[in-house]
Design a protein around this motif. Structure first.
Motif, short mmCIF file in Angstrom:
data_model
loop_
_atom_site.label_atom_id
_atom_site.label_comp_id
_atom_site.label_asym_id
_atom_site.label_seq_id
_atom_site.Cartn_x
_atom_site.Cartn_y
_atom_site.Cartn_z
N TYR A 179 0.81 -1.21 0.00
CA TYR A 179 0.00 0.00 0.00
C TYR A 179 0.85 1.26 0.00
O TYR A 179 0.54 2.23 -0.71
CB TYR A 179 -0.96 0.04 1.19
N LEU A 180 1.92 1.29 0.80
CA LEU A 180 2.72 2.51 0.88
C LEU A 180 3.31 2.86 -0.48
O LEU A 180 3.43 4.04 -0.83
CB LEU A 180 3.82 2.36 1.93
N SER A 195 -4.23 -5.81 1.31
CA SER A 195 -4.44 -4.46 1.86
C SER A 195 -4.53 -3.42 0.75
O SER A 195 -5.17 -2.38 0.92
CB SER A 195 -3.31 -4.11 2.84
N VAL A 196 -3.89 -3.67 -0.39
CA VAL A 196 -3.95 -2.73 -1.50
C VAL A 196 -5.38 -2.64 -2.03
O VAL A 196 -5.90 -1.56 -2.33
CB VAL A 196 -2.97 -3.16 -2.63
N THR A 197 -6.03 -3.80 -2.12
CA THR A 197 -7.43 -3.83 -2.56
C THR A 197 -8.33 -3.14 -1.54
O THR A 197 -9.20 -2.33 -1.91
CB THR A 197 -7.89 -5.29 -2.75
N ILE A 198 -8.09 -3.42 -0.28
CA ILE A 198 -8.91 -2.83 0.78
C ILE A 198 -8.77 -1.32 0.81
O ILE A 198 -9.71 -0.59 1.15
CB ILE A 198 -8.52 -3.43 2.15
N SER A 199 -7.59 -0.82 0.44
CA SER A 199 -7.34 0.62 0.51
C SER A 199 -8.30 1.43 -0.37
O SER A 199 -8.55 2.61 -0.10
CB SER A 199 -5.89 0.92 0.10
N ALA A 200 -8.83 0.80 -1.41
CA ALA A 200 -9.78 1.51 -2.27
C ALA A 200 -11.03 1.90 -1.50
O ALA A 200 -11.72 2.86 -1.85
CB ALA A 200 -10.14 0.62 -3.47
N GLY A 219 -8.11 5.37 6.83
CA GLY A 219 -8.53 4.02 7.20
C GLY A 219 -7.38 3.04 7.21
O GLY A 219 -7.27 2.18 8.09
N MET A 220 -6.44 3.17 6.24
CA MET A 220 -5.29 2.29 6.19
C MET A 220 -4.36 2.55 7.37
O MET A 220 -3.80 1.62 7.97
CB MET A 220 -4.55 2.46 4.87
N ALA A 221 -4.17 3.83 7.72
CA ALA A 221 -3.34 4.16 8.88
C ALA A 221 -3.93 3.53 10.14
O ALA A 221 -3.20 2.95 10.96
CB ALA A 221 -3.23 5.68 9.03
N ALA A 222 -5.26 3.64 10.29
CA ALA A 222 -5.92 3.04 11.45
C ALA A 222 -5.77 1.52 11.44
O ALA A 222 -5.52 0.89 12.49
CB ALA A 222 -7.39 3.44 11.47
N LEU A 223 -5.91 0.92 10.26
CA LEU A 223 -5.77 -0.53 10.14
C LEU A 223 -4.38 -0.99 10.55
O LEU A 223 -4.23 -1.97 11.30
CB LEU A 223 -6.07 -0.97 8.70
#
Length: 411
Positions: free
Chosen positions: A237-238, A368-373, A379-383
């Motif tokens: 993701y990053l 996680s890349v898919t979820i980031s959408a 939200g990703m930072a929280a995850l």
């Protein structure tokens, strides 16, 4: 230096073989994705990489079992011979006479299977000949050496891979032969196997079922998968976040855009670890495993989580520094804890079980890349914060669990 000279001879030789092997493999291995994509296309390349990962996964498991059945040295020698065969095929298929990508793939596949078979035996030997007192120092030193060799290897690959692939592959053959000679003639066997145990696949399955019955180690593996999802995000993701959102800037006349910033994080990481790893190991050597893992993992998690929220140069640089400090604190105690949790009679099998952590973490990190959408950067930072804190909770729980078999106390 005094502490290094007091180490078992196998450990000193292991430092040398690690340096040579990682330096050459990091000069070629990461660039092979570009090679495959050039000849096969992105779609087929993805499938090929999955095949390599899957076979490496299975080979690592079986190699761990064989290291307990036949001892460490025979498996390290056998795996190195397979690696040598693979590199020889790859070099022959990329000689001045021509390039043949399909045989090249099979050559690298053989080499990577050989490396996967060897890895648990190498890990087991390190544990065999180290002690609870010096183990944190040993792992910190190996980690420092790996970072130096990766930096040198990446530079070699960047300069020579495109135009001098054949020469690099010949270099890998030479290094593999040197390591093979060191293992065969200078290292001593560190484990006396139980010859009543079979090396069959079924016996391997039974061995891993035995590992699964060790609930402390099961929970440790879960904690490592959770942390691995966070700490592998530079490749997931990053990378996407920086590629899409990073605000291009010029620094000392050099244009810094998303991809370069991603490489910059890696360079900052390595540039800090090489001079300061020994300092942080010394500063934290009296910390308990619980404290060291908690502080280190928390800093890494904060660094990765904050990096999801920023899109400009200096905040990302600060995040890179934070996560690197966390990494230097957390890696030695994490590896020390792993060694302390293993059954001394089944270290190879336990090491093989650990070899499943990176593939599982990589699969989930990819998801996680898919979820980031759907979650966005906040939200990703929280995850990532949730996953990192869960990892701390699980590992602290492991340290406090009552052992299922007699073991030294873990602090």
């Amino acid at each position: 230096m005094k502490e290094f000279m007091a180490l078992n001879n196998n450990l000193k030789l292991r430092m040398l073989t690690v340096f040579l092997a990682v330096m050459l493999s990091s000069s070629v291995g990461p660039n092979m994705t570009i090679y495959y994509a050039k000849y096969f296309g992105a779609g087929i390349t993805g499938v090929l990489l999955i095949v390599v990962s899957a076979l490496g996964f299975v080979a690592g498991l079986y190699g761990g079992h064989l290291a307990d059945v036949h001892g460490r040295k025979p498996i390290m020698v056998a795996g190195s011979l397979l690696t040598l065969l693979g590199f020889a095929i790859a070099a022959a298929m990329n000689s001045p006479l021509g390039r043949y990508p399909i045989p090249t793939f099979f050559g690298f596949l053989i080499a990577q299977v050989g490396g996967a078979i060897t890895s648990p035996a190498e890990e087991a030997m390190v544990i065999d000949v180290s002690t609870p007192k010096n183990r944190r120092y040993v792992y910190a030193l190996i980690y420092w050496i790996i970072n130096i060799s990766v930096m040198i290897g990446a530079a070699l690959g960047g300069w020579f891979f495109r135009d001098y692939l054949f020469e690099l592959l010949v270099g890998m053959i030479v290094v593999t032969i040197i390591n093979l000679i060191i293992i065969q003639f200078f290292m001593t066997e560190s484990f006396t196997p139980d010859h009543a145990v079979s090396g069959s696949v079924w016996q391997a399955v039974r061995g891993y079922l035995g590992v699964l019955s060790d609930h402390r180690y099961d929970w440790y593996l879960i904690g490592m998968v959770l942390s691995g999802i966070v700490t592998s995000q530079l490749g997931y993701y990053l990378a996407v976040h920086l590629g899409d959102d990073f605000q291009t800037v010029r620094l000392f006349g050099i244009e810094i855009y998303g991809q370069r910033m991603l490489s910059g994080v890696t360079l900052i990481n390595t540039a800090i670890i090489i001079p300061f790893m020994s300092l942080f190991t010394s500063l934290t050597k009296r910390w308990s495993l619980k404290r060291a893992y908690s502080v280190g993992m928390l800093l890494q998690t904060i660094g990765f989580a904050l990096a999801c929220l920023f899109s400009t140069l200096w905040p990302i640089v600060i995040c890179a520094v934070i996560l690197t400090i966390g990494e230097m604190i957390v890696v030695p105690p994490s590896q020390t804890l792993r060694a302390d949790l293993m059954d001394p009679e089944k270290i190879g099998t336990y090491s093989g079980a650990f070899s499943t952590v990176n593939p599982l973490a990589s699969i989930l990190a990819g998801a996680s890349v898919t979820i980031s959408a759907f979650l966005g950067s906040y939200g990703m930072a929280a995850l990532f914060m949730v996953l990192g804190i869960l990892s701390i909770v699980v590992v602290v729980h492991v340290i406090g669990m009552k052992p299922t078999r007699p073991t030294p106390p873990i602090e």
